[in-house]
Design a protein around this motif. Structure first.
Motif, PDB file in Angstrom:
ATOM      1  N   THR A 104       0.840  -1.185   0.000  1.00 38.63           N
ATOM      2  CA  THR A 104       0.000   0.000   0.000  1.00 38.63           C
ATOM      3  C   THR A 104       0.880   1.240   0.000  1.00 38.63           C
ATOM      4  OG1 THR A 104      -1.702  -1.186   1.257  1.00 38.63           O
ATOM      5  CG2 THR A 104      -1.874   1.210   1.168  1.00 38.63           C
ATOM      6  N   TYR A 106       1.316   5.602  -0.128  1.00 41.42           N
ATOM      7  CA  TYR A 106       0.737   6.868   0.295  1.00 41.42           C
ATOM      8  C   TYR A 106       1.672   8.003  -0.132  1.00 41.42           C
ATOM      9  CZ  TYR A 106      -1.312   3.660   3.809  1.00 41.42           C
ATOM     10  OH  TYR A 106      -1.916   2.605   4.452  1.00 41.42           O
ATOM     11  N   GLN A 113      -2.733  13.292   3.643  1.00 40.69           N
ATOM     12  CA  GLN A 113      -2.643  12.355   2.535  1.00 40.69           C
ATOM     13  C   GLN A 113      -3.254  12.955   1.277  1.00 40.69           C
ATOM     14  OE1 GLN A 113      -4.016   8.354   3.336  1.00 40.69           O
ATOM     15  NE2 GLN A 113      -4.284   7.906   1.157  1.00 40.69           N
ATOM     16  N   THR A 117      -5.149   5.815  -1.273  1.00 45.55           N
ATOM     17  CA  THR A 117      -3.981   4.940  -1.295  1.00 45.55           C
ATOM     18  C   THR A 117      -3.932   4.197  -2.630  1.00 45.55           C
ATOM     19  OG1 THR A 117      -5.240   3.153  -0.244  1.00 45.55           O
ATOM     20  CG2 THR A 117      -3.995   4.629   1.203  1.00 45.55           C
ATOM     21  N   THR A 155       0.887   6.154   7.992  1.00 44.00           N
ATOM     22  CA  THR A 155      -0.148   5.574   7.139  1.00 44.00           C
ATOM     23  C   THR A 155      -1.479   6.299   7.331  1.00 44.00           C
ATOM     24  OG1 THR A 155      -0.612   3.872   8.804  1.00 44.00           O
ATOM     25  CG2 THR A 155       0.951   3.300   7.044  1.00 44.00           C
ATOM     26  N   SER A 156      -1.460   7.397   8.039  1.00 42.15           N
ATOM     27  CA  SER A 156      -2.620   8.272   8.193  1.00 42.15           C
ATOM     28  C   SER A 156      -2.090   9.683   8.398  1.00 42.15           C
ATOM     29  CB  SER A 156      -3.503   7.835   9.367  1.00 42.15           C
ATOM     30  OG  SER A 156      -2.772   7.864  10.586  1.00 42.15           O
TER      31      SER A 156
END
Length: 207
Positions: A104, A106, A113, A117, A155-156
């Motif tokens: 994944t 990003y 972001q 994704t 990841t966020s």
């Protein structure tokens, strides 16, 4: 550090081996992050922020309308391209992060972001030439350039770090943007001033 002209002002980091295992991202999770400020922003004028030379390699760039990560295998036509539209304005600092977590992907700008994704299982081949920071950037500043192999730092959405990266952190390569504000003029990392502990370059001075 200020990069005054494309192709002549850049930091050149010789590989430990050819190709260097440090830039060999492979199927690993990783994070590429840095601060950047454009003196001018021109549509269609690619800015080669970080990557390597040679017929095989990877790089990140801003094209005037989007951030890109690209991997180009030698002799292949199936380039990996991960990109997201983004707007930047001149004379403003931005924190940019390209993150792979498993399969994944990003892209973050200032901790937010960009778009959705992306899922891709591609193996990233290492640059066959030196790692270059700022190559192709004209009238641009960069700072706190870091390659974290094996680590998906975000990841966020997050608050971008503002303190200089330190030797206690986990990374493969980090450059704190010195000397500043003088152009680098293609200067290279001084091997005598580089530590290759823990499988990666942790600090270095330019010659």
């Amino acid at each position: 550090t200020y990069f005054s002209s494309a192709g002549t002002d850049y930091l050149d980091v010789p590989p430990i081996s050819t190709p260097s295992a440090n830039w060999d991202l492979g199927n690993n999770s990783f994070t590429l992050d840095f601060w950047i400020r454009f003196g001018t922003v021109g549509a269609g004028n690619p800015l080669y922020a970080l990557g390597g030379g040679g017929p095989t390699g990877w790089f990140v760039t801003y094209t005037g309308s989007a951030w890109y990560f690209m991997n180009y295998p030698s002799g292949a036509t199936n380039y990996l391209v991960i990109n997201r539209p983004a707007t930047v304005v001149a004379n403003t600092w931005y924190h940019i992060a390209f993150v792979r977590s498993g399969n994944t992907w990003y892209i973050f700008q200032n901790g937010t972001q960009l778009g959705a994704t992306v899922t891709d299982r591609a193996t990233i081949l290492p640059p066959e030439g030196n790692l270059r920071v700022g190559y192709g950037n004209a009238n641009t500043w960069m700072d706190e350039v870091r390659i974290s192999k094996g680590i998906a730092r975000w990841t966020s959405n997050f608050t971008p770090p503002t303190a200089p990266y330190t030797a206690e952190e986990d990374y493969t390569f980090v450059w704190n943007g010195n000397p500043d504000p003088n152009p680098l003029d293609g200067q290279t990392v001084n091997p005598a001033a580089v530590s290759y502990a823990s499988g990666g370059i942790k600090s270095g001075e330019v010659t």
